[in-house]
Design an enzyme around this catalytic site. Sequence first.
Site, PDB file in Angstrom:
ATOM      1  N   THR C  95       0.859  -1.179   0.000  1.00 57.27           N
ATOM      2  CA  THR C  95       0.000   0.000   0.000  1.00 57.27           C
ATOM      3  C   THR C  95       0.894   1.228   0.000  1.00 57.27           C
ATOM      4  OG1 THR C  95      -1.697  -1.188   1.201  1.00 57.27           O
ATOM      5  CG2 THR C  95      -1.820   1.203   1.257  1.00 57.27           C
ATOM      6  N   LYS C 171      -7.144   0.139  -3.632  1.00 56.27           N
ATOM      7  CA  LYS C 171      -6.713  -0.307  -2.309  1.00 56.27           C
ATOM      8  C   LYS C 171      -6.882   0.807  -1.263  1.00 56.27           C
ATOM      9  CE  LYS C 171      -4.298  -2.421   0.974  1.00 56.27           C
ATOM     10  NZ  LYS C 171      -4.996  -3.248   1.943  1.00 56.27           N
ATOM     11  N   LYS C 240      -1.478   6.658   8.402  1.00 58.16           N
ATOM     12  CA  LYS C 240      -0.769   6.685   7.124  1.00 58.16           C
ATOM     13  C   LYS C 240      -1.709   6.436   5.945  1.00 58.16           C
ATOM     14  CE  LYS C 240       1.381   3.351   5.026  1.00 58.16           C
ATOM     15  NZ  LYS C 240       2.192   2.379   4.264  1.00 58.16           N
TER      16      LYS C 240
END
Lengths: 293, 293, 293, 293
Positions: C95, C171, C240
């Site tokens: 990711t 994602k 994040k």
Amino acid sequence: MKLGFVGLGAMGEAMATCLLRAGHELTVYNRTAAKADALVAAGAKRARTPAEATAGNELVFTMLFDDAAVQHASFGPDGIAEALGPDAVHVGCATVSLNQARRLRDGHAERGQHYASATVLGRPPAARAGQLFVVLAAADALRARILPALDAFGQKSFVVGDDPVQANLVKLCLNFMIFATIEQMAEVFTLGEKGGIAPATMFEVMSNSFYTAPVHRNYGKLMVEKAYDPPGGPMEIGLKDNGLFLEAGEDFRVPLPTASLLRDRFLQSYAAGEEGLDFVAIFERVRADAGLR
Amino acid sequence: MKLGFVGLGAMGEAMATCLLRAGHELTVYNRTAAKADALVAAGAKRARTPAEATAGNELVFTMLFDDAAVQHASFGPDGIAEALGPDAVHVGCATVSLNQARRLRDGHAERGQHYASATVLGRPPAARAGQLFVVLAAADALRARILPALDAFGQKSFVVGDDPVQANLVKLCLNFMIFATIEQMAEVFTLGEKGGIAPATMFEVMSNSFYTAPVHRNYGKLMVEKAYDPPGGPMEIGLKDNGLFLEAGEDFRVPLPTASLLRDRFLQSYAAGEEGLDFVAIFERVRADAGLR
Amino acid sequence: MKLGFVGLGAMGEAMATCLLRAGHELTVYNRTAAKADALVAAGAKRARTPAEATAGNELVFTMLFDDAAVQHASFGPDGIAEALGPDAVHVGCATVSLNQARRLRDGHAERGQHYASATVLGRPPAARAGQLFVVLAAADALRARILPALDAFGQKSFVVGDDPVQANLVKLCLNFMIFATIEQMAEVFTLGEKGGIAPATMFEVMSNSFYTAPVHRNYGKLMVEKAYDPPGGPMEIGLKDNGLFLEAGEDFRVPLPTASLLRDRFLQSYAAGEEGLDFVAIFERVRADAGLR
Amino acid sequence: MKLGFVGLGAMGEAMATCLLRAGHELTVYNRTAAKADALVAAGAKRARTPAEATAGNELVFTMLFDDAAVQHASFGPDGIAEALGPDAVHVGCATVSLNQARRLRDGHAERGQHYASATVLGRPPAARAGQLFVVLAAADALRARILPALDAFGQKSFVVGDDPVQANLVKLCLNFMIFATIEQMAEVFTLGEKGGIAPATMFEVMSNSFYTAPVHRNYGKLMVEKAYDPPGGPMEIGLKDNGLFLEAGEDFRVPLPTASLLRDRFLQSYAAGEEGLDFVAIFERVRADAGLR
């Protein structure tokens, strides 16, 4: 004093003009050299690099657009750091990120050089008139050398701390307050308008009662007059500076919901194709949300 | 002039005192009769009902706590409507909901009576000093009869429209701006504090540069001094008035994200057991969110 | 197939184990070499550099922590790009930010190499069981070479486009939905709790009626049980990944108010010293805002 | 059982049909009598007042549009309370405010009567198929009398407490989760669309991986198909039920930022003239904010 000035955009040029007018011996540098012509005609010396604008001067000011530009002018080839004398001070005036402010502070410190931050509040006409507000953060021993020069373009200087980064933090806060006040007035003008009160009427009441600050009177007037174009403060600055404020919040772990809301508002303006307007034009998005126009 | 005054809380008592001092012939009514004692000692006539405070007067002012209280005093038994003469005017000064403002307007209109709204901005000490700002909305023909009386407690009166409801809408907007400015300063003070700038320093810069309005100076000072108790403006007023502003947004289909955020902030303060403090204490919730104290 | 695998954190190690178990010839690399021991014991070949894990293989997978790590392993010294054959494909699974996804795509394209993105949804136990969901974006011609290998660790693969960046965008969206659902359940559990409904009761109703998805059942259960520590999904990942989602919104000029709200929520958790907990622990901040505990 | 049913809108009519089909002896009432025709043709007895639909029955259900309607049918002239026997139970099924739920509970208690709340989750087709989810809150002693009847229209009943108000609170929470999930998917679909992923593709991935609940599949499908008109769930219900959730938050002092955000979203839809559409159409406002269409 012998001074250098790097970065002659609208703000920098106005500030440099004030310094020259105040009788300082001034060397100026701008990447696009033509922007220095008027200053040179008025008596400034032209430098071909930031280093040249620095060499032999007591203070060198930088007023550049963003983090990358100021980093390059400071520590790139022919940059300020190559020529900054042991008693001289680099005085950064630009609105940069806290991380950039730290890089400037630390980069000069590693070289045994002095760095101070003197951020400024006001638009170019105020700069030209010597009416800026200046926020200085500098080691105690440096302040006496810097403050007199600031009087050339500032109506008032505030000392907020020893660490240069603090002047940048205060500046980000003050800028955020502009944006938040615009949003606040936009919500009020819009509700008023749908309830039968013209924005001009609401503005008249507000700006003559409890809301009499320049932030209300200057920006409220632009909103009422829909004076969006040409932009005095471009939308890009709004998105950028509010983003730096949010980034500072992330650094220090401070939730900042009003700034989060403004982030989405600026993006809404961009998405609507209004990125070329003054940032007060976020008012149009508040109005659109309420079905106006 | 011959005037009546109904509702002698801190604000009402101060306003009535000004009217008496200005030489008007004044009849006063308060549910808790003792609150009228000082005014009666100073020359006011005591009424036993709102109707009695109305009969024979040119204007009757109401300054009551909430929708229910003003509705009852106006249209309940022995209420104002029972005694309001065809040339007299009921002048509502309280911060009520727009729906209540409509009920007052329409209730008097159905009876062939005059109603005007003159909302006021300022806290009790300003009222006592005759330094309020007054927002008047009234039919054109009524204004000349009302404005001279307003001068007793107001430093300035603004006329915003014909429909009384408009004065209430403006008032809700002005109050919202207080809360939004407090939230704004709270975010700035908190970020500053975690970044090494004391709130007092931030306040000094802000309130002497672009943020010089009473809303900044008065409320910012309370925040810096944490002067939360006793409350000058109780948290309850914050929750209520911000709620009325949101309700007005729902009426007119206007999204008001800053007010939505404030709603949650006030609830946070209540949940923290701070409902007894001044509404500037929402600052403590902003600080707590950032881990301070 | 002959495969390479770079990055053996909890997820990467589980995925590599599946590939080995499925009969592929596997070479593995991890910066901390010890993490490869179990795989090597089970038959994988150990590489001393990403380049070594790449040379001679048909596909090389990367599953690294962040932008910097994947950039370094790909284009740094002894990186993947140095050894990637003309018919081989680098398949990025981590990711990362959209900008990093672009750097990977463009960096390989400049070298005439193939790059694809196959992001994965699920936690380590699901990875180990071969039960991940895989989102693949790759040029049409590459897909047939990649899809069979993905079956080793995925229960299902979705092809979402030609441009590798698209798999990263999907994602980020799917991760955001986890956080937003947690916030949503947190508000509901908290309101219920203050109104006399235990979170377990609310969870029972919700997860057996309309809210039966894994996102509800898995995360709701963790919340009800306050299973915050040790973290399955650390708070750091929440801050994040939500930040990357917001950044994508800024890229494409999309206001994302729910994500803005989550940003402040994660910062609140950090400020409360809860950064070491599972990200479902934002529930505690929602509860604290409501005065619980 | 001998049952009464008051309120034959789309939901009520479907639920009553199930009760009849299950073999109960049913008396029905609706203000607009024609809506009862089909039920009467199928064997139900027609009542001319709520009281008549109550007299002699073991349970009387109410499924009315809003607080005012249910209050009137319960305690108005010829209302349920006039005829409810000492062993009978009034079972309220409508989504009403918590304050209204309290008025029903307390109003019957004052009269020594039984009241229970059995709120339902699902749209009319699910109701007709006996596939609703039912949330019951009732005194322990009453449950055994009520639960069997609920099986006629519910696939599953949950008991959440003794106090009828609790069933209403749970229902408000479950409805909020619908709206919050729609907003969440709208942000994701919009970001995806601007980044080159069609909503249908995003929906395919999401609804076949972690987001498989009815709330995702049913509402996501409507969004992808832009099936806004005719509305299955009208925007009006969205604004109203989200408002009741916020009101509950105010009651219990719980900040609910996601619901605050939704409030503004619904108002935005109204302001855009989309109040006649299904509430999933808030998706269009998220898209508009991002400059789509």
